[in-house]
Design an enzyme around this catalytic site. Structure first.
Site, PDB file in Angstrom:
ATOM      1  CE1 TYR A 212       0.165   1.941   4.306  1.00 23.74           C
ATOM      2  CE2 TYR A 212       1.048  -0.287   4.445  1.00 23.74           C
ATOM      3  CZ  TYR A 212       0.903   0.984   4.973  1.00 23.74           C
ATOM      4  OH  TYR A 212       1.497   1.297   6.169  1.00 23.74           O
TER       5      TYR A 212
ATOM      6  NE  ARG B 263       6.942   4.072   0.430  1.00 24.16           N
ATOM      7  CZ  ARG B 263       6.706   4.810   1.510  1.00 24.16           C
ATOM      8  NH1 ARG B 263       7.650   5.000   2.410  1.00 24.16           N
ATOM      9  NH2 ARG B 263       5.520   5.368   1.693  1.00 24.16           N
TER      10      ARG B 263
ATOM     11  NE  ARG C 161      -6.086 -19.826   4.488  1.00 20.34           N
ATOM     12  CZ  ARG C 161      -5.212 -20.672   5.019  1.00 20.34           C
ATOM     13  NH1 ARG C 161      -5.208 -21.944   4.620  1.00 20.34           N
ATOM     14  NH2 ARG C 161      -4.355 -20.267   5.937  1.00 20.34           N
TER      15      ARG C 161
ATOM     16  CE  LYS D 253       3.267   3.074   3.185  1.00 19.85           C
ATOM     17  NZ  LYS D 253       3.740   3.279   4.578  1.00 19.85           N
TER      18      LYS D 253
ATOM     19  CD  GLU E  56      10.317   1.829  10.508  1.00 14.64           C
ATOM     20  OE1 GLU E  56      10.462   2.779   9.724  1.00 14.64           O
ATOM     21  OE2 GLU E  56      10.020   0.680  10.133  1.00 14.64           O
TER      22      GLU E  56
END
Length: 287
Positions: A33, A52, A101, A150, A183
């Site tokens: 995302y 990114r 799945r 991310k 972070e």
């Protein structure tokens, strides 16, 4: 007002938006995302976020069904349809719905899922928190070892936010096995000593922040010295200032770490000035 959202090529009311229960983003957190800020109805550092996004997709062997131009057009359309002056756009790309799945990646012919929505935040640029600063606690960093990608695997950062809330503060800073700060739960972390800005170097253990890159560039242009290395919570407590950066908070002063004030215990001149510079320059370059 009901938001207009984007789901796989269609703009529709949020109440009508649906994604399959077999989507791997839902079942496996198999998705990435980006969050792009909006100021004055324009997109902040959009190219950085899309670059990114491409990197995250590449690292996970995923593809995005939309081109760069289509992503830009979609973001602008969402801003227009929802009348966003200040706020954010959340974009998520998953590996899609293989029909059932399975731990194995689906065949490349399975199209990815793309969803996006806006968040209206009228006082994003002049958030009251920027005048008082964040208070943070430190907790062990128990995330997986590729947080430079991310992904939508945000359970532990969410737990970190909840730990901060329970402690009556604003955020948590993660610490590695050596006790050094990596972070924040959704932001990069910094301390200031004199004219030096100290922040952890890029690697697989922190997110390569788009706001981070812009702020460090602007800080260099403003004649600050940048030192990229780990720092400890104790060093943060003894620093002149501390701050955090992210697309959702820009440059946010940090005034307390683990119950101890940083500097004067109030937002300092470096963080305050960097926030001003960042907002000024990003507004000039907004799309």
């Amino acid at each position: 007002m009901t938001r207009t959202v984007y789901v796989n090529g269609t703009y529709l009311p949020e109440t009508e938006a649906k994604v399959s229960i077999f989507d791997r983003g839902f079942l496996m957190a198999d998705g990435v995302y980006e969050v792009t800020s909006v100021l004055d109805g324009k997109l902040i550092d959009f190219d950085g976020h899309m670059n990114r996004l491409k990197r995250s997709l590449r690292e996970l062997e995923m593809t995005c069904p939309l081109s760069a131009d289509e992503l830009l057009a979609m973001h602008r359309e969402l801003v227009a349809r929802n009348g966003i002056d200040q706020g954010m756009i959340y974009l998520q790309v998953t590996r899609g719905n293989p029909g059932d799945r399975s731990f194995l990646f689906p065949d490349a012919s399975v199209p990815g899922t793309v969803v996006a929505f806006t968040q209206n935040i009228p006082h994003l640029a002049d958030a009251p928190a920027a005048k008082t600063g964040f208070r943070v606690i430190t907790i062990p960093d128990l995330r997986w070892s590729r947080v430079d990608i991310k992904t939508v695997q945000l359970l532990y950062p969410s737990m970190g936010k909840m730990a901060a809330k329970k402690a009556g503060v604003d955020d948590s800073w993660f610490t590695d096995e050596a006790g050094m700060v990596t972070e924040g739960t959704s932001n990069n972390a910094y301390i200031v000593k004199g004219n030096r800005i100290i922040t952890r170097q890029l690697g697989s253990d922190i997110l390569h922040g788009i706001t981070r890159a812009a702020v460090l560039r602007l800080a260099t242009e403003a004649q600050f010295e940048i030192e990229e290395r780990p720092f400890s919570p104790a060093e943060a407590q003894q620093a002149d200032e501390a701050f955090a950066t992210a697309a959702s908070i820009f440059v946010m002063p940090v005034v307390e770490v683990d119950g101890m004030p940083v500097g004067t215990g109030k937002p300092g001149p470096v963080a305050t000035r960097l926030r001003e510079i960042y907002l000024e320059e990003m507004r000039k370059a907004a799309l």
